[in-house]
Design a protein around this motif. Structure first.
Motif, mmCIF file in Angstrom:
data_model
loop_
_atom_site.group_PDB
_atom_site.id
_atom_site.type_symbol
_atom_site.label_atom_id
_atom_site.label_comp_id
_atom_site.label_asym_id
_atom_site.label_seq_id
_atom_site.Cartn_x
_atom_site.Cartn_y
_atom_site.Cartn_z
ATOM 1 N N PRO A 7 0.800 -1.229 0.000
ATOM 2 C CA PRO A 7 0.000 0.000 0.000
ATOM 3 C C PRO A 7 0.830 1.276 0.000
ATOM 4 N N PHE A 8 2.051 1.227 -0.505
ATOM 5 C CA PHE A 8 2.901 2.418 -0.597
ATOM 6 C C PHE A 8 3.043 2.836 -2.061
ATOM 7 N N ASP A 9 1.964 2.737 -2.825
ATOM 8 C CA ASP A 9 2.022 2.984 -4.252
ATOM 9 C C ASP A 9 1.572 4.403 -4.593
ATOM 10 N N ALA A 10 1.987 4.860 -5.753
ATOM 11 C CA ALA A 10 1.550 6.125 -6.340
ATOM 12 C C ALA A 10 1.045 5.829 -7.747
ATOM 13 N N GLN A 11 -0.141 6.307 -8.068
ATOM 14 C CA GLN A 11 -0.789 5.972 -9.328
ATOM 15 C C GLN A 11 -0.916 7.211 -10.211
ATOM 16 N N SER A 12 -0.964 6.985 -11.522
ATOM 17 C CA SER A 12 -1.179 8.032 -12.509
ATOM 18 C C SER A 12 -2.431 7.684 -13.314
ATOM 19 N N CYS A 13 -3.438 8.551 -13.235
ATOM 20 C CA CYS A 13 -4.709 8.329 -13.940
ATOM 21 C C CYS A 13 -4.900 9.433 -14.962
ATOM 22 N N ASN A 14 -5.375 9.087 -16.142
ATOM 23 C CA ASN A 14 -5.531 10.072 -17.213
ATOM 24 C C ASN A 14 -6.918 10.003 -17.815
ATOM 25 N N ILE A 45 -10.052 12.591 -1.900
ATOM 26 C CA ILE A 45 -10.328 11.334 -2.581
ATOM 27 C C ILE A 45 -10.102 10.201 -1.590
ATOM 28 N N ALA A 46 -11.001 9.242 -1.582
ATOM 29 C CA ALA A 46 -10.878 8.112 -0.658
ATOM 30 C C ALA A 46 -9.588 7.340 -0.942
ATOM 31 N N GLN A 47 -8.770 7.146 0.102
ATOM 32 C CA GLN A 47 -7.526 6.374 0.086
ATOM 33 C C GLN A 47 -6.372 7.059 -0.644
ATOM 34 N N PHE A 48 -6.597 8.199 -1.317
ATOM 35 C CA PHE A 48 -5.535 8.814 -2.107
ATOM 36 C C PHE A 48 -5.412 10.300 -1.796
ATOM 37 N N ASP A 49 -4.199 10.799 -2.003
ATOM 38 C CA ASP A 49 -3.922 12.234 -1.976
ATOM 39 C C ASP A 49 -3.556 12.674 -3.386
ATOM 40 N N LEU A 50 -4.178 13.768 -3.845
ATOM 41 C CA LEU A 50 -3.866 14.313 -5.159
ATOM 42 C C LEU A 50 -2.592 15.142 -5.039
ATOM 43 N N ILE A 51 -1.484 14.648 -5.590
ATOM 44 C CA ILE A 51 -0.189 15.306 -5.428
ATOM 45 C C ILE A 51 0.202 16.133 -6.645
ATOM 46 N N GLY A 52 -0.520 16.035 -7.739
ATOM 47 C CA GLY A 52 -0.175 16.823 -8.906
ATOM 48 C C GLY A 52 -1.087 16.518 -10.082
ATOM 49 N N LYS A 53 -1.046 17.399 -11.074
ATOM 50 C CA LYS A 53 -1.838 17.213 -12.292
ATOM 51 C C LYS A 53 -1.110 17.884 -13.444
ATOM 52 N N ASP A 54 -1.347 17.406 -14.639
ATOM 53 C CA ASP A 54 -0.687 17.944 -15.819
ATOM 54 C C ASP A 54 -1.581 17.705 -17.026
ATOM 55 N N CYS A 55 -1.377 18.489 -18.079
ATOM 56 C CA CYS A 55 -2.211 18.367 -19.271
ATOM 57 C C CYS A 55 -1.363 18.570 -20.518
#
Length: 256
Positions: A7-14, A45-55
């Motif tokens: 559970p120490f993962d970081a995800q990228s969603c697009n 967001i449940a279970q996650f922290d939004l650490i950044g965004k890009d476009c």
């Protein structure tokens, strides 16, 4: 999603927005230069922290023509509080409870067997509940490494009892001298005289040696588990904090 460090993962969603009917000579999509992504500051967001965004903007090339599109990427980091309280703390307590058997007599078969089997079954049930919450994947996750080491520790304590119990009931052959016990581990069992100054008869089994192994394991098991924690926690926390700087599309992940 990549669960290698769960559970120490970081995800990228697009998310992608593109035209499927009009080519880029008819319509082109572009992001506004100032504040292209308008999001709530206190967004949770449940279970996650939004650490950044890009476009970014892109163009798809097909035989029927070129089509314009937009992509937005959200970079998320999983929160660890739930897993620490519901998984890591209970498993640590189960492993520590299994060490109680080292302070019991090698011939206390009912107590040591029940303690070892109970802790092993409890840990197995807890691990099954954790795996049921995750999709089946073909690689090892961080939580699997933790559960695996904890099960090895508990199972090792049960095997240690089996060995010392066999050793405590094994008779010493008359034509064979028992191996020497280090003085630092002999305790009061290897004294040649009792409290009244009477000589103690030579032992007929390896009971003293079994108790010596128990004393040794009182330090070896906690020491190994401590070293494992010193390696495990900094490694995976560092992996989560310093996630890869580029995702599959080559975009730079913001450090905010």
């Amino acid at each position: 999603m990549d669960f290698e460090f769960y559970p120490f993962d970081a995800q990228s969603c697009n998310a992608n927005i593109s035209s499927y009917a009009y080519t880029d000579d008819v319509i082109q999509y572009e992001w506004v230069e100032r504040n292209p992504i308008d999001a709530e500051r206190d967004l949770e967001i449940a279970q996650f922290d939004l650490i950044g965004k890009d476009c970014t903007s892109y163009t798809q090339y097909f035989t029927t023509g070129n089509f314009s599109g937009l992509s937005v990427f959200f970079f998320l980091r999983r929160q660890n509080g739930y897993h620490v309280l519901q998984t890591y703390v209970p498993t640590i307590l189960i492993v520590v409870i299994s060490w109680v058997s080292f302070w019991l007599d090698p011939n206390a078969v009912p107590g040591r067997v029940s303690l070892g089997v109970t802790t092993l079954l409890t840990l197995t049930t807890l691990a099954s509940g954790i795996r049921s919450q995750l999709p089946p994947v073909s690689y090892v996750k961080a939580i699997d490494v933790w559960i695996g080491v904890c099960m090895i520790m508990v199972f090792g304590a049960l095997l240690e009892f089996t060995f010392v119990n066999w050793l405590a009931n094994k008779k010493i052959m008359k034509n064979r001298m028992p191996f020497h016990i280090p003085r630092c581990l002999s305790g009061t069992d290897a004294h040649e005289e009792d409290a009244y100054g009477q000589p103690i008869p030579p032992p007929i089994t390896y009971l003293f040696h079994a108790r010596c192994i128990d004393r040794l394991c009182r330090a070896l098991f906690p020491g190994f588990f401590l070293v494992f924690n010193i390696v495990y926690w900094p490694y995976y926390l560092h992996k989560q904090t310093h996630a890869h700087n580029f995702d599959d599309s080559g975009l730079s992940i913001p450090t905010c």
